[in-house]
Structure formats: C-alpha cells, structure tokens
Design a protein around this motif. Structure first.
Motif, mmCIF file in Angstrom:
data_model
loop_
_atom_site.group_PDB
_atom_site.id
_atom_site.type_symbol
_atom_site.label_atom_id
_atom_site.label_comp_id
_atom_site.label_asym_id
_atom_site.label_seq_id
_atom_site.Cartn_x
_atom_site.Cartn_y
_atom_site.Cartn_z
ATOM 1 N N THR A 139 2.258 8.546 -7.599
ATOM 2 C CA THR A 139 1.419 7.675 -6.770
ATOM 3 C C THR A 139 0.389 6.933 -7.616
ATOM 4 O O THR A 139 0.126 7.294 -8.776
ATOM 5 N N GLN A 140 -0.216 5.892 -7.024
ATOM 6 C CA GLN A 140 -1.235 5.110 -7.711
ATOM 7 C C GLN A 140 -2.464 5.961 -8.031
ATOM 8 O O GLN A 140 -3.085 5.808 -9.084
ATOM 9 N N ASP A 141 -2.813 6.895 -7.123
ATOM 10 C CA ASP A 141 -3.960 7.766 -7.372
ATOM 11 C C ASP A 141 -3.709 8.677 -8.556
ATOM 12 O O ASP A 141 -4.623 8.947 -9.350
ATOM 13 N N GLU A 142 -2.487 9.185 -8.679
ATOM 14 C CA GLU A 142 -2.155 10.044 -9.818
ATOM 15 C C GLU A 142 -2.216 9.273 -11.128
ATOM 16 O O GLU A 142 -2.683 9.797 -12.154
ATOM 17 N N GLU A 164 0.818 -1.223 0.000
ATOM 18 C CA GLU A 164 0.000 0.000 0.000
ATOM 19 C C GLU A 164 0.848 1.267 0.000
ATOM 20 O O GLU A 164 0.355 2.346 -0.346
ATOM 21 N N HIS A 165 2.105 1.154 0.345
ATOM 22 C CA HIS A 165 2.981 2.320 0.371
ATOM 23 C C HIS A 165 3.998 2.313 -0.775
ATOM 24 O O HIS A 165 4.944 3.100 -0.766
ATOM 25 N N VAL A 180 8.457 10.800 -8.217
ATOM 26 C CA VAL A 180 7.602 9.808 -7.563
ATOM 27 C C VAL A 180 6.156 10.038 -7.992
ATOM 28 O O VAL A 180 5.616 11.139 -7.821
ATOM 29 N N ALA A 208 4.921 3.194 -4.500
ATOM 30 C CA ALA A 208 4.539 4.074 -5.600
ATOM 31 C C ALA A 208 5.442 3.763 -6.807
ATOM 32 O O ALA A 208 6.284 2.863 -6.765
ATOM 33 N N LYS A 209 5.254 4.492 -7.873
ATOM 34 C CA LYS A 209 6.072 4.348 -9.071
ATOM 35 C C LYS A 209 7.054 5.520 -9.150
ATOM 36 O O LYS A 209 6.744 6.639 -8.727
#
Length: 332
Positions: free
Chosen positions: A72-75, A55-56, A70, A58-59
């Motif tokens: 994030t999954q939401d982005e 859950e923590h 960095v 990111a890409k």
C-alpha cells in the motif's frame, strides 16, 4: 520542488531544489481516427471487472511462481530513507572519474535563506578551486538516488545518477582490435572536425521535427494543404573512406548555393589530378638538365650564326671576283 540540506561532515547547507530543464514539445493525445473523438483509458481490475479509483490503487510485485505481494501507499511512505530531506555527501572526487552515462536529470540548488549564503559559497568555491565534484545520495519521490553535486557558474547543481549496476555491460559491441586507421585518415578526419566546428552556434539549434509538426497541425486546423518535406536519406555504403572524408570537408566548407560532388567523382578527380601530376613530372626535367639544355640550345644557335656568316662571306667573295673579271674583259 524539494527542501532540505547538503550535509558533509558536520557542515550543513540548507538548500532548495529547482528543476533545471524543461522539455518542450506539442502534446498529442489519442483520438478515434474516424471522428476525432477523444480516447479515455479506464483503470479496470481484471479480477472483478470493476473500474478502480486512484485512492484504491496500490503497488504489487509478482514473483516467478505467480504470487503477488500487494504494497500500500502508506507502507511505502513508512519505509526508512536515510537520505530523506538530506543531500548526503559521500565523497569528493575528480570529475573525470564520473561516467557521463550515469547522469540523469539536472537540478539547480539555491540557498534556502540568507544564513545559508556563507556555507553555500564556501562549498561552491572549494569545489571550483579543487576542480572536484561531490558524489551524494538524495531521496526524491520516495526513492533514494545516487546524485552528483557540481558547480555551474555561480550555482551548485545536482544531477541524479544511475546506480553503477544499472549501467549495462557493453560486451562485444565495439569493433575488433584488428581494425586500424591510417595517419592520413586521422588527419583528414581531424580536418573535417575543424571545418564543422567553425562558427558553430549551439544556441541557434532548433528542433526541426517539432517545427514541422507544428506546421502540420496548423495546416489541419486551417484546412490548408499539408506541407510535404523530404528527409535526406542516410548514406548506406562508404566505398572510399578518404574520398568520403574529402567530400565531407568540401561540403562543410562550401558556400551556400554551391552544388556538392559525389565521393566517387571526387575520387576520380583526385586520381586524374595524380595522373596529371605524374605526367607533368615525367615531362619536366631536373634543374641541371634544363640548364644543360639551355647551354646546348645556346651553343647550337651560336654555331648556326657562325655558319651563316661564313656562307654569306663566301658568296660575297665570289661575286666580287666575278665582277673584277667582267671589268678586265671589258677593258681589253
């Protein structure tokens, strides 16, 4: 695995996407060779040394200067995807225009509901009669992909494709244009292709490596001796192309249990056969010469018979004369 619609012009065909292939194989995992203990990989941050949960995670993207962006999954989920939930048809083209190198994964497309059957069949039959395929775009797993829509039996299928700039340039990998083949070699190669294609059963093919791997695992599980199988070495040199082609044709046409001959031996046999044929040709005469020979033989035989007859007649005459002289002497 996906629900959406095929869209071309103002026509929309609601469809569902299903995976068309399923790769088989025995799954192996990493273990310690000493005691067989399972190896687990941990996600550890190199900056703080802590183990990180999914859950923590990111890409990130690192540029040439070492700076990291960095994301994030939401982005990533908020990025606009024009083809999201839509198989957007860009054009209908002849299937010959599609390079097979561009094709990737295959999927089945089924109508989403009974109401979608009519437009589905209309699109399928139109593609079938015109012998065309549709170049489309589709978004799968948050990534937009080029795709090919075509007919397979009574279904529409979708093949994801690589983008044109993802296909590498072949460069100078091909042989030079100065390399040519002779018509005899082409004929022999075609004959070999025909022989290998006779009674070919594609459905009967098996993964021999996977079968051998299964036997190896079963042997370990049951404490049986590990089976050993030898792999035939690939030929490392072709000296005589024609001899190799002929040997390949003979091998493909050979009945089970018959032994194969080496290309070199086949070449020697061919050479010997050629010499024998040439020798026979030299010894053999033309039809005219053979006829003349027969006439000469007949004439010689006839002459011999006549000579023999004359000789016999002369001897008979001499005996008759001698007999008459003896009779006259006896009478006196």
């Amino acid at each position: 695995m996906w629900k959406g619609a095929i869209g071309f012009g103002l026509v929309s065909v609601p469809v569902r996407l299903f995976a068309a292939v399923q790769e088989h194989g025995l799954r192996l995992h990493q273990v310690h060779d000493k005691d067989g203990g399972r190896i687990h990989l941990k996600r550890v941050c190199e900056a703080c040394g802590e183990q990180v949960d999914y859950e923590h995670i990111a890409k990130g993207y690192e540029d040439d200067e070492g700076h990291t962006a960095v994301v994030t999954q939401d982005e990533l989920a908020g990025l606009p995807l024009p083809s999201k939930k839509l198989i957007d048809v860009l054009a209908f083209v002849d299937s010959g225009r599609i390079d097979p190198l561009q094709l990737s994964s295959g999927y089945y497309l089924a109508p989403e509901s009974a109401a979608a059957n009519k437009p589905y069949v209309l699109l399928r039959e139109t593609l079938k009669q015109t012998e065309r395929v549709a170049v489309t775009k589709i978004a799968l797993r948050t990534r937009e992909s080029l795709a090919l829509l075509r007919v397979h039996g009574d279904l529409l299928t979708l093949h994801t494709m690589y983008w044109p700039d993802e296909i590498r340039d072949a460069g100078d990998l091909a042989p030079p244009s100065s390399v040519t083949v002779r018509p005899q070699e082409l004929k022999m190669a075609t004959s070999l292709m025909d022989t290998l294609s006779e009674e070919f059963d594609l459905e009967g093919l098996e993964d021999e490596y996977e079968i051998a791997l299964g036997e190896l695992i079963n042997a370990h599980l049951s404490d049986r001796p590990v089976p050993k199988k030898e792999t035939a070495p690939a030929p490392d040199n072709v000296i005589d192309l024609m001899a190799a082609l002929q040997a390949s044709i003979d091998s493909a046409a050979r009945k089970p249990g018959e032994k194969a001959e080496r290309p070199g031996r086949t070449a020697k046999k061919a050479a010997a056969s050629g010499k024998s044929s040439r020798g026979t040709a030299k010894k053999s005469a033309t039809p005219q010469k053979r006829a003349a020979g027969k006439k000469t033989a007949a004439s010689t035989a006839s002459t011999g018979k006549k000579t023999t007859a004359k000789s016999t007649t002369a001897k008979t005459a001499k005996k008759t004369a001698a007999t008459r002289k003896s009779g006259r002497r006896a009478a006196s």
